[in-house]
Motif scaffolding. Structure first.
Motif: not given
Length: 403
Positions: A107-132
């Motif tokens: 995420y730290a490597y990829s997010a700077p190249r994304w639109a803010d909406a994409t970065a928000y959405k990826a972080r949201l699903y990482l925190n709520n679904d993938i990492i748990p």
């Protein structure tokens, strides 16, 4: 002469590094710092090489000789002890390298190249679904069935678009891990082959706006409790899902600000949702506070206030007043969508009010409060329109009696 344990123990540091030789390439290296390190010298592919076998006294003389003999056996078998040791170290690191660490690095490597909406959405699903789900597990232990199970849980919520994104991100994370050398396989490939098929669109029945006054009039005289009547009226005024309303605690409502904030954990799409409350809805909630305000839940169960109103209660009340097969609690969302679209309101305002994720990912927004003031004005106009169509009947307003 072979080295003795006494000599190893009493050896003192000098101004320059020196070594005490044992036999067959083993020596004890003593730098000026005073530490004592076992070294093994050998030749591999006609080149002189040296590896460390640990420090003295943690590794005794006898143990150092055992490790030397193992290394000599490797050389005899055509295996470079130095490369073998490095491979073992990488294997140990891989065992301790968790998916959460890899996902956060990706995420730290990829997010700077994304639109803010994409970065928000990826972080949201990482925190709520993938990492748990798999975050604490070593990357090397995660299998394709593990990932299928994780995605199935997301699909079970009915959020198939989110499941598709999660499959895509899992694939990217493991590809990133392959490139870093911390993953040896990519178990996230071909997950789309077993993806759940989108269900046939289920249309929840609903009456047209012209028939809403009669429905509300029947509801006012129905033999069901007041919280149920208020719940149905709030569905008409806000467009929220019945489950979001039934399970709402009082602390989500700010009646002075006329705002209801639903956290991500309670939302179908796993993102927070702010609901502007028209004045009619605020009045209803103040009425409800007099009944259930002492409980945590706004729609506290009658038999057990610690549990919410039953999911069948709303549809049962609609059946009782004669609307079986014609109107459901969820159907009010379709009524609102139809009416607001027909009145020419901005589609994005309507979709955000209904907490829909846009099929066009670029139109979706990361700002959960987006269009709040526009939606507040729209929903107040909607509530006033309901009052207007009800004016000719016994139901003067959306509340029982006039406002």
């Amino acid at each position: 002469m072979p080295l003795t344990d006494s000599a190893a123990r009493t050896a003192k540091p000098r101004e320059k590094l020196y070594r005490l030789a044992d036999t067959l390439g083993l020596s004890l290296e003593i730098p000026p710092t005073g530490s004592k390190l076992w070294r093994f010298r050998y030749r591999f592919a006609s080149k002189p090489k040296m590896i460390s076998l640990g420090s003295y006294p943690a590794v005794t003389l006898a143990k150092a000789r055992e490790l030397r003999d193992v290394a000599r056996s490797q050389v005899a078998a055509g295996v470079d002890p130095s490369k073998h040791k490095q491979a073992e170290k990488r294997a140990r690191e891989a065992e301790a390298y968790t998916f959460e660490k890899l996902a956060n690095e990706w995420y730290a490597y990829s997010a700077p190249r994304w639109a803010d909406a994409t970065a928000y959405k990826a972080r949201l699903y990482l925190n709520n679904d993938i990492i748990p789900g798999i975050g604490k597990r070593p990357v090397a232990e995660i299998t394709r069935p593990d990932l299928v199970e994780l995605v199935r849980k997301v699909e079970a919520r009915g959020t198939l678009n989110a499941a598709g994104k999660i499959r895509q991100w899992l694939n990217q994370i493991f590809r990133f891990g392959l490139a870093k050398g911390v993953a040896t396989t990519n178990p996230a490939t071909d997950l789309d082959v077993v993806a759940a098929h989108a269900p046939q669109v289920k249309h929840h029945p609903h009456v047209p706006l012209a028939e809403l006054p009669e429905l509300l009039e029947r509801l006012a005289g129905a033999r069901c409790d007041q919280p149920t009547k208020i719940a149905i009226r709030l569905l008409v005024l806000t467009g929220v899902r019945p489950g979001e309303l039934r399970q709402a605690p009082w602390n989500e409502f700010d009646l002075d600000a006329a705002t209801w904030t639903i956290p991500a954990a309670r939302m179908k799409a796993r993102r927070p949702h702010i609901v502007p409350l028209p004045t009619q809805a605020v009045d209803l909630l103040r009425d409800l506070q007099e009944i259930t305000g002492r409980y945590d839940l706004a729609f506290a169960g009658k038999a057990n206030p610690g549990r919410p109103l039953s999911e069948n209660t709303i549809n049962k009340a609609l059946r009782i007043i004669g609307y079986e097969g014609r109107q459901t609690g969820h159907g009010f969302r379709h009524l609102i969508s139809t009416e607001l679209n027909s009145r020419g309101y901005n589609r994005d305002w309507i979709e955000r009010q209904l907490a829909h994720g846009d099929a066009d990912e670029m139109r979706d927004t990361y700002n959960h409060a987006h269009y709040l003031e526009q939606r507040r004005e729209m929903m107040q106009a909607w509530a006033d329109a309901i009052d207007a169509v009800c004016t000719g009947g016994r139901v003067v307003g959306i509340r029982t009696g006039s406002r």
